[in-house]
Design a protein around this motif. Structure first.
Motif, short mmCIF file in Angstrom:
data_model
loop_
_atom_site.label_atom_id
_atom_site.label_comp_id
_atom_site.label_asym_id
_atom_site.label_seq_id
_atom_site.Cartn_x
_atom_site.Cartn_y
_atom_site.Cartn_z
N ALA A 20 0.83 -1.20 0.00
CA ALA A 20 0.00 0.00 0.00
C ALA A 20 0.87 1.24 0.00
O ALA A 20 1.96 1.25 0.53
N ALA A 21 0.35 2.35 -0.61
CA ALA A 21 1.16 3.57 -0.68
C ALA A 21 0.93 4.49 0.52
O ALA A 21 1.67 5.43 0.71
N GLY A 22 -0.08 4.23 1.35
CA GLY A 22 -0.37 5.12 2.48
C GLY A 22 0.47 4.76 3.70
O GLY A 22 0.65 3.59 4.02
N GLY A 23 0.99 5.79 4.38
CA GLY A 23 1.81 5.55 5.56
C GLY A 23 1.04 4.84 6.65
O GLY A 23 1.57 3.96 7.34
N VAL A 26 0.74 1.07 6.03
CA VAL A 26 2.01 0.39 6.26
C VAL A 26 2.22 0.19 7.77
O VAL A 26 2.58 -0.90 8.24
N VAL A 269 10.09 10.64 -2.56
CA VAL A 269 9.00 9.65 -2.67
C VAL A 269 7.82 10.16 -1.84
O VAL A 269 7.94 10.32 -0.62
N LYS A 276 2.88 18.10 0.49
CA LYS A 276 4.25 17.56 0.43
C LYS A 276 5.27 18.54 -0.14
O LYS A 276 6.46 18.21 -0.22
N VAL A 304 9.28 10.11 -7.19
CA VAL A 304 8.20 9.14 -7.34
C VAL A 304 6.98 9.69 -6.63
O VAL A 304 7.03 9.98 -5.43
N ARG A 346 3.68 6.87 -10.26
CA ARG A 346 3.30 5.48 -9.99
C ARG A 346 3.91 5.05 -8.66
O ARG A 346 4.75 5.74 -8.09
N ASP A 370 3.57 18.22 7.69
CA ASP A 370 3.35 16.77 7.64
C ASP A 370 3.27 16.24 9.06
O ASP A 370 4.04 16.67 9.92
N GLY A 371 2.32 15.33 9.29
CA GLY A 371 2.18 14.77 10.64
C GLY A 371 3.52 14.22 11.12
O GLY A 371 4.08 14.66 12.12
N LEU A 374 7.01 9.20 6.99
CA LEU A 374 7.73 7.95 7.15
C LEU A 374 8.83 7.77 6.12
O LEU A 374 9.78 7.04 6.34
N VAL A 375 8.69 8.47 4.98
CA VAL A 375 9.72 8.34 3.94
C VAL A 375 11.07 8.80 4.49
O VAL A 375 12.11 8.19 4.21
P1 ADQ Z 1 1.32 9.88 4.19
O1 ADQ Z 1 0.89 11.28 3.95
O2 ADQ Z 1 0.87 8.90 3.18
O3 ADQ Z 1 0.94 9.39 5.64
P2 ADQ Z 1 4.20 9.14 4.77
O4 ADQ Z 1 4.33 9.18 6.22
O5 ADQ Z 1 5.40 9.64 4.05
O6 ADQ Z 1 2.96 9.96 4.19
O7 ADQ Z 1 3.96 7.65 4.35
C1 ADQ Z 1 3.97 7.25 3.03
C2 ADQ Z 1 4.19 5.74 2.96
O8 ADQ Z 1 3.80 5.27 1.68
C3 ADQ Z 1 5.64 5.35 3.15
O9 ADQ Z 1 5.69 4.15 3.85
C4 ADQ Z 1 6.15 5.18 1.73
O10 ADQ Z 1 7.17 4.24 1.56
C5 ADQ Z 1 4.91 4.73 1.00
N1 ADQ Z 1 4.95 5.28 -0.37
C6 ADQ Z 1 4.93 6.57 -0.72
N2 ADQ Z 1 5.05 6.69 -2.06
C7 ADQ Z 1 5.15 5.45 -2.53
C8 ADQ Z 1 5.33 4.89 -3.83
N3 ADQ Z 1 5.45 5.66 -4.92
N4 ADQ Z 1 5.38 3.57 -3.95
C9 ADQ Z 1 5.26 2.80 -2.85
N5 ADQ Z 1 5.13 3.25 -1.61
C10 ADQ Z 1 5.08 4.55 -1.46
C11 ADQ Z 1 0.16 9.94 6.72
C12 ADQ Z 1 0.61 11.31 7.24
C13 ADQ Z 1 2.09 11.28 7.60
C14 ADQ Z 1 2.34 10.17 8.63
C15 ADQ Z 1 1.72 8.86 8.17
C16 ADQ Z 1 1.76 7.83 9.29
O11 ADQ Z 1 0.35 12.32 6.26
O12 ADQ Z 1 2.51 12.51 8.13
O13 ADQ Z 1 3.73 9.98 8.77
O14 ADQ Z 1 0.36 9.01 7.80
O15 ADQ Z 1 1.18 8.33 10.44
#
Ligand code: ADQ
Length: 469
Positions: A20-23, A26, A269, A276, A304, A346, A370-371, A374-375
């Protein structure tokens, strides 16, 4: 030990091998993998007519997924509407982007009540319920109205704005009253917690009994007592470290390395989101090439950015803006054998990303707000400790409060970020190793397991009482 019931807007039902792409997704998966329990929420499907009458249950090992399809109107008002066009920009300090109307607010409350109706029959008396994120602030209050006396905690994954911003929301008091129905409210940083405590002090007749410098506080407000506490989310540091060791030699990483033909690599990423700071980041890279022309044809920037929330107008606008910027900057600086920005809409699997992180000399993480982010943590964990890259990190990412050894930048200061990139690209090995080692100490001490355990532990001990309705 109580069973854990996790509730989040989106349940990421994983097909084998997919990522999944959402933090949030994960982090939750890593957390539930150990204890088992229920993960309840929206399936991600939108259907014509009404939302699904009963949840679909899917068992996977110790984990039960219980998911609901949302009807078109519910999805539009609750998700695209109030959650993503009102609360998301508001909580990211972007008052200029908020849209306010009663229809979407009612939709938000209605879907929260509907979710509570569907979860309540699945609960056992000794369950612990852990609710995630801004989509579900009223959810705990809705469960209480249905007589649920379990411990119910909430964790906010976004920033929490100061009261001066929050009060721009009509009926903000109702939202905070609903937040106070939880036993435990968790934030990423002391800044976020301070926003909440300041609101209680200035906008209600409640009290805040603070312990430490915004580490935790007992809140008495709206007839309830709850605990507010800081829990910076993290990553599975050890797993990622060992993944990166081999991922750097994967086929995709090899292809990337070969394509660079000896040039340095900067990586970004992110979900494609206006929080962002991507246009500012592109401009900062352009600034680097302009101010330090020795990097022309010597450095590539790989960004990305998988699209997200594509039904929301601001996300369509930023996607167009970024495509135009990448085209313009490439047109300006490219050589027949070098493209300065490689911009990809993508997502990639975790293993491929880990390999890309490991190859990159600089991790560029510059959100406007940003909260956590995780990147930033993933990039550091994936480095080779004998020859690590440098993290350039926005002061407005929650992660900056723990990762002071990164090069901390103000993402609005384009020239400043350009200079930080120059510094990162020319930093001596000794300094890179020192900074990396210090960052890794933090990431090893505070990983995803620590985050989950400290949250669940606090929820177990939180003082709780029942609502005065
Ligand atoms: P997000 O705003 O989604 O999360 P982030 O914390 O950076 O932001 O997490 C993104 C996750 O998705 C990372 O694990 C990353 O590896 C993955 N990801 C991003 N782009 C990707 C891609 N192109 N392909 C595959 N994987 C990708 C929200 C809040 C953040 C907070 C997290 C967790 O906005 O501030 O850190 O929740 O609480």
């Amino acid at each position: 030990m109580s069973r854990l019931v996790v509730v989040s807007n989106r349940v990421a039902l994983m097909e084998e091998g997919k990522q999944a792409a959402g933090g949030l997704a994960v982090a939750i998966l890593a957390a539930l993998k150990k204890t088992g329990g229920i993960w309840f929420g929206w399936s991600g499907n939108v259907v014509d007519g009404e939302s699904q009458a009963e949840p679909t249950r899917t068992e996977m090992g110790k984990l039960t997924y219980a998911t609901l399809d949302l009807g078109r109107r519910d999805h539009e008002e609750y998700y695209n509407g109030f959650a993503n066009q009102t609360l998301w920009p508001l909580f990211h300090y972007r008052l200029g982007l908020i849209s306010v109307n009663r229809r979407t607010r009612e939709g938000y409350e209605r879907v929260n009540a509907y979710f509570a109706d569907k979860l309540e029959p699945l609960l056992r008396p000794d369950d612990m319920v852990w609710v995630h994120d801004y989509h579900l602030i009223p959810f705990g209050d809705e469960l209480r109205r249905r007589g649920c006396s379990q411990r119910i905690g909430f964790f906010l994954h976004t920033p929490f704005p100061p009261p001066e911003l929050l009060t721009a929301l009509p009926n903000h008091r109702d939202l905070i009253r609903e937040l106070c129905a939880y036993d435990l409210v968790g934030f990423h940083t002391a800044t976020d917690m301070r926003g909440f405590c300041d609101y209680i002090r200035t906008e209600t007749d409640g009290t805040v009994e603070q312990r430490g410098a915004y580490g935790s506080a007992t809140i008495r407000a709206f007839g309830r007592t709850l605990l507010a506490k800081v829990f910076p989310i993290s990553i599975d540091t050890e797993a990622l470290e060992s993944l990166a060791r081999t991922a750097g030699r994967s086929r995709q990483a090899e292809r990337l390395r070969e394509s660079l033909v000896g040039r340095r690599l900067i990586i970004g990423v992110d979900r494609l989101d206006y929080s962002k700071g991507l246009p500012q980041r592109f401009a900062a890279f352009e600034q680097l090439l302009e101010s330090y022309p020795e990097h022309c044809n010597r450095v590539s920037f790989l960004q990305v950015a998988p699209p997200s929330r594509e039904d929301v107008p601001e996300y369509i606008a930023i996607r167009r803006e970024l495509s135009e910027m990448a085209g313009r900057i490439n047109g300006r600086f490219a050589e027949f054998d070098w493209q300065p920005i490689r911009y990809l809409n993508r997502s990639f699997g975790q293993r491929v990303l880990a390999g890309f992180y490991r190859l990159a000399n600089v991790g560029l993480v510059t959100p406007l707000r940003d909260g956590m982010n995780l990147v930033a943590k993933e990039y550091v964990a994936c480095q080779d400790s004998d020859n690590p890259g440098v993290l350039v990190l926005s002061q407005f990412a929650g992660a900056a409060q723990e990762m002071g050894e990164a090069l901390i930048v103000n993402p609005f200061d384009i020239e400043g970020v350009g200079d930080a990139l120059q510094r990162a690209l020319t930093m001596p090995l000794g300094e890179r190793k020192e900074r990396h080692a210090a960052l890794m100490r933090t990431l090893r001490q505070h990983d995803i397991g620590w985050w989950r355990e400290s949250y669940v532990d606090a929820l177990t001990r939180a003082p709780y009482d029942f609502p005065v309705t």
